[in-house]
Enzyme design. Structure first.
Site, PDB file in Angstrom:
ATOM      1  N   GLY A 241       0.860  -1.173   0.000  1.00 54.85           N
ATOM      2  CA  GLY A 241       0.000   0.000   0.000  1.00 54.85           C
ATOM      3  C   GLY A 241       0.897   1.222   0.000  1.00 54.85           C
ATOM      4  O   GLY A 241       1.967   1.188  -0.584  1.00 54.85           O
ATOM      5  N   SER A 242       0.485   2.304   0.641  1.00 57.37           N
ATOM      6  CA  SER A 242       1.360   3.463   0.783  1.00 57.37           C
ATOM      7  C   SER A 242       0.555   4.706   1.105  1.00 57.37           C
ATOM      8  O   SER A 242      -0.634   4.794   0.819  1.00 57.37           O
ATOM      9  CB  SER A 242       2.181   3.770  -0.483  1.00 57.37           C
ATOM     10  OG  SER A 242       3.007   2.707  -0.837  1.00 57.37           O
ATOM     11  N   ASN A 243       1.255   5.691   1.672  1.00 60.32           N
ATOM     12  CA  ASN A 243       0.784   7.066   1.744  1.00 60.32           C
ATOM     13  C   ASN A 243       1.844   7.957   1.115  1.00 60.32           C
ATOM     14  O   ASN A 243       3.036   7.656   1.198  1.00 60.32           O
ATOM     15  CB  ASN A 243       0.610   7.551   3.188  1.00 60.32           C
ATOM     16  CG  ASN A 243      -0.224   6.635   4.040  1.00 60.32           C
ATOM     17  OD1 ASN A 243      -1.402   6.465   3.809  1.00 60.32           O
ATOM     18  ND2 ASN A 243       0.394   6.038   5.055  1.00 60.32           N
ATOM     19  N   ASN A 512      -3.974   5.136  -1.320  1.00 58.93           N
ATOM     20  CA  ASN A 512      -4.410   3.916  -2.015  1.00 58.93           C
ATOM     21  C   ASN A 512      -5.874   3.879  -2.393  1.00 58.93           C
ATOM     22  O   ASN A 512      -6.320   2.875  -2.957  1.00 58.93           O
ATOM     23  CB  ASN A 512      -4.052   2.649  -1.231  1.00 58.93           C
ATOM     24  CG  ASN A 512      -2.582   2.568  -0.908  1.00 58.93           C
ATOM     25  OD1 ASN A 512      -2.209   2.394   0.229  1.00 58.93           O
ATOM     26  ND2 ASN A 512      -1.734   2.739  -1.918  1.00 58.93           N
TER      27      ASN A 512
END
Length: 804
Positions: A241-243, A512
């Site tokens: 995922g990620s920010n 995401n």
């Protein structure tokens, strides 16, 4: 000390300033430096084992990278090369499970059959032969060639000590083609790589095994089919995922851009990041994190611009329903004319048993498959399915990344995206020294327009496409072909002009969800469903992130310290939305008891007080965080999303809805009882500090870890393994990985803080096995050394002259 620094300075700058006058120690240093035609690089190590690699050109730079990555991660790298060679069953057994870093294959045999098929077809070789920019550039090919040579040179000069692979026969030299095959595996992770088991298990119906005729949902109803597709592509339990957020200069103290990147990736296996600085004097100078085995920086910064990625919502594959020739189930009809499938029979060796041969079946659309996750796609005498993955024709990601490393601002980032169209499954966010911010969902997607989906969807496609973005198209009609955008780098994909993009907003943020709410007040609309949904509920992580970054932008005067505070705030949006209601409803339970899933009455009265007093964070010292975590997992599993909240989602207020926990929902009290039972059975006090029961152990040392699970909406995501016998969450499987907070000073040296949460090496004997993990535990980051003066000032400076 002075002579040592002078010698190290010369060693590090010999390739930078060839015309500079000699310094003391020059003769000694030159004697150690390789000469002649062999590849070489200078690797200057600073604190935490971060290498700053200097070379005169791309082959030599790749050499330094391969050498340095092998030094830190030889076992992980070697394991990945076994995968892409199709040799896992030979070394590890057919039924054992791979780590799924290169594909979703459930067994080594399935993995081998797929990758052996890729090798037999010469897929990667064909992509390498395509002229740039449709195929890899000369620079990238040189990096691959150099990387393989550097990896091999390190192996030839060192005895592997890591117990994970010391003395193993599968640790051996590699070729540049192996490096390219690894890049291909990463490119198709969201397409063919996600359905490997369905591809390798596909077989035509036979007299004794013919599949009964079923509808084109594999015998499942609409809801089941949509649920199966959503489960396969869900971000909620994904290991990636990620920010990321990019701030425009109008919001910052210096008027220049700021970027915070926080990818959520696996903490072990072949998708770990690795830190480095890559320099070719006068040509390239950038720092960042690379996925292991990669020859370019995946995310990072140079002196003028910083960029990061988040896993995107675009559906990177689609299905074609085939109408089969009634006389031959291995031929399909297109406009009434039969077309034979291509047989691809592969044989793989198996440890302790005979070789296994299987045939894969290929069509003009891609390989036939018989399942999509839990969704059965039966191949019978009338119907079969093929998967189209446009990234199976894309080996351009390294060129996209190289373009980022050489960019002088966000315009250069966008030019690289448009020129190469190489990113398979990520968004890009960037900020630069001139104060610009940038977001783009520029990824390789099948060109499924709304018109095409309407005209050509099968009954299954009419169900899955609106709900999930997965198109199922009629493969029997040539009029259902994708067509081509004039600006597209390859046929059958959307061109750059179609990509959802936001420029120069006060902030651009992604966690995401789709591009729709990249900025809360500037929604991006009008893109086809295959890119992702519009006007739909956002995840709690996206909602919390938008609350945070919009408040930061409104406050203004932002600095790197603000980015670091955001990274380690460990705010739990689910707690802020639901903890108070939970505590009140808990306190109102008759007799302070609730019935567990096992039918037992459980005294939950003390849990009410703990949850009520919880600080709504998941810091290591937070008391009540663990209890609420166990409750929230239970209640969201028992109560459907439509029944969880009293106030439903409102697309006019997407950041603050849905809200108000429905404590009257069946399952609420049971979830409380189960959470209390969980902790008491593990001997954990209900008010225990989180860090005492969420931790990793490195060389016998217990390191507390902050952060929390996806469902709580935590920016600083941490997914642990629940093991009551070990005291709680005993290991991190995925979560925050290569973190970077980057700003610009107006000079030649950017200001950056970086952190690799799981550290540079997976070798327990390395001094850099857990040093950054301890920093992460303490909420600290590394001050990046980018400019020469800062590198040479490192108190731990160490220079290695890598050479063939």
């Amino acid at each position: 000390m002075r002579n040592r620094l002078r010698m190290l300075a010369l060693a590090g700058t010999a390739l930078l300033t060839a015309a500079a006058p000699p310094a003391p120690g020059a003769q000694h240093t030159a004697a150690r430096h390789p000469s002649g035609g062999g590849l070489s690089a200078a690797i200057r190590y600073t604190e935490y084992g971060i290498p700053h690699i200097v070379a005169k050109d791309y082959p030599n730079l790749g050499f330094g990278e391969g050498w340095a990555q092998a030094a830190d991660q030889v076992c992980t790298l070697a394991d990945g090369f076994v995968t892409v060679r199709g040799e896992r069953a030979e070394h590890f057994g057919a039924d054992a499970a791979p780590d799924q870093s290169m594909s979703s294959a459930a067994t080594n045999l399935s993995s081998d059959l797929y990758f052996a098929g890729v090798r037999k077809a010469g897929t990667v070789e064909k992509l390498l032969r395509q002229p740039a920019p449709a195929g890899p550039s000369r620079e990238v090919k040189d990096l691959m060639r150099g990387w393989a040579a550097g990896y091999n040179a390190w192996l030839s000069r060192h005895h592997v000590k890591d117990p994970a692979c010391a003395g193993k026969p599968w640790v051996r030299k590699v070729s540049s083609l192996d490096v390219a095959r690894r890049a291909f595996a990463l490119a198709v992770l969201g397409g063919q790589g996600r359905v490997v088991d369905g591809i390798t298990a596909a077989a035509p119906p036979g007299a004794a095994t013919e599949t009964p005729r079923r509808d084109d949902k594999g015998g499942r109803g609409d809801a089941d089919a949509v649920g199966a597709v959503r489960a396969l592509f869900s971000q909620d339990d994904s290991d990636m995922g990620s920010n990321a957020v990019a701030f425009r200069g109008s919001t910052t103290a210096g008027g220049r851009g700021l970027l915070l990147g926080n990818p959520h990736y696996p903490w072990s296996g072949g998708r770990r990041f690795w830190e480095s600085q890559l320099t070719i004097p006068g040509e390239l100078n950038a720092s960042g994190g690379s996925l292991l085995g990669s020859v370019t920086l995946s995310i990072g910064h140079n002196a003028k611009v910083a960029w990061s990625h988040t896993v995107a919502t675009g559906m990177t594959m689609n299905l074609h329903q085939l109408t089969l020739d009634p006389h031959d189930p291995t031929a399909y009809l297109v406009d009434g004319t039969p077309e034979k499938m291509v047989r691809r029979t592969v044989t793989v060796p198996v440890k302790g048993g005979p070789d296994v041969s299987r045939t894969q079946w290929w069509t003009r659309y891609g390989p036939v498959l018989t399942s999509l996750g839990d969704l059965a796609l039966p191949w019978n005498t009338s119907t079969a399915y093929a998967v189209n993955d446009p990234n199976a024709a894309n080996l351009r990601a390294s060129d996209t990344a190289l373009g980022f490393s050489k960019a002088s601002g966000v315009d250069g980032i966008e030019r690289s995206l448009r020129r190469t169209q190489g990113l398979p499954w990520v968004n890009t966010l960037a900020a630069d020294a001139a104060g610009h911010s940038f977001f783009s969902q520029s990824q390789v997607l099948p060109r499924v327009t709304e018109d095409l989906a309407q005209r050509c969807s099968t009954p299954l496609g009419h169900t899955t496409y609106p709900a999930t973005g997965l198109a199922v198209l009629d493969g029997s009609r040539s009029g259902c072909a994708f067509g081509r955008d004039a600006d597209a780098r390859q046929p059958g994909i959307f061109g750059p002009a179609a990509m959802p993009t936001l420029k120069d907003a006060p902030y651009a943020e992604n966690s995401n969800n789709s591009a729709w709410l990249t900025h809360a007040e500037r929604p991006i609309t009008g893109y086809p469903r295959v890119f992702g949904p519009e006007a739909t509920p956002r995840s709690l992580r996206t909602r919390g992130a938008l609350e945070d970054v919009s408040a930061m932008a409104a406050k203004g005067g932002l600095t790197l310290k603000d980015l670091q505070r955001q990274q380690f705030a460990n705010r739990a949006p689910a707690g802020e939305l639901a903890a108070a209601d939970t505590a009140r409803a808990c306190a109102a339970l008759p007799g302070g008891t609730a019935t567990s899933s096992q039918g037992r009455a459980v005294d939950v009265s003390s849990a009410c007080r703990v949850i009520g007093g919880w600080d709504r964070t998941v810091r290591t010292g937070s008391k009540g965080a663990l209890l609420f975590d166990r409750f929230w997992r239970a209640v969201t599993a028992k109560v459907g999303a439509g029944d969880l909240w009293r106030t439903p989602f409102d697309p006019a207020d997407p950041v603050h809805t849905p809200r108000t926990l429905n404590t009257a929902a069946p399952g609420f009290a049971t979830a409380l009882a189960d959470a209390v039972t969980d902790l008491r059975a593990a001997g954990i006090p209900l008010d225990a500090p989180l860090g005492e029961h969420q931790f990793v152990v490195r060389n016998g040392k217990k390191i507390p870890i902050a952060g929390g699970t996806e469902g709580l909406g935590i920016w600083n995501k941490t997914e642990g393994v629940w093991d009551p016998s070990a005291g709680g969450y005993r290991e991190v499987t995925t979560g925050s990985s290569y973190i970077q907070a980057v700003g610009f000073t107006g000079g030649r040296c950017p200001d950056a803080r970086i952190l690799l949460t799981y550290a540079q090496s997976s070798d327990p004997g390395s001094p850099h096995y857990s040093d950054q993990t301890e920093l992460y535990s303490a909420g600290r980051m590394v001050r990046a050394r980018f400019c020469e003066k800062d590198i040479l000032a490192s108190p731990e400076l160490r220079v290695v002259h890598a050479r063939q």
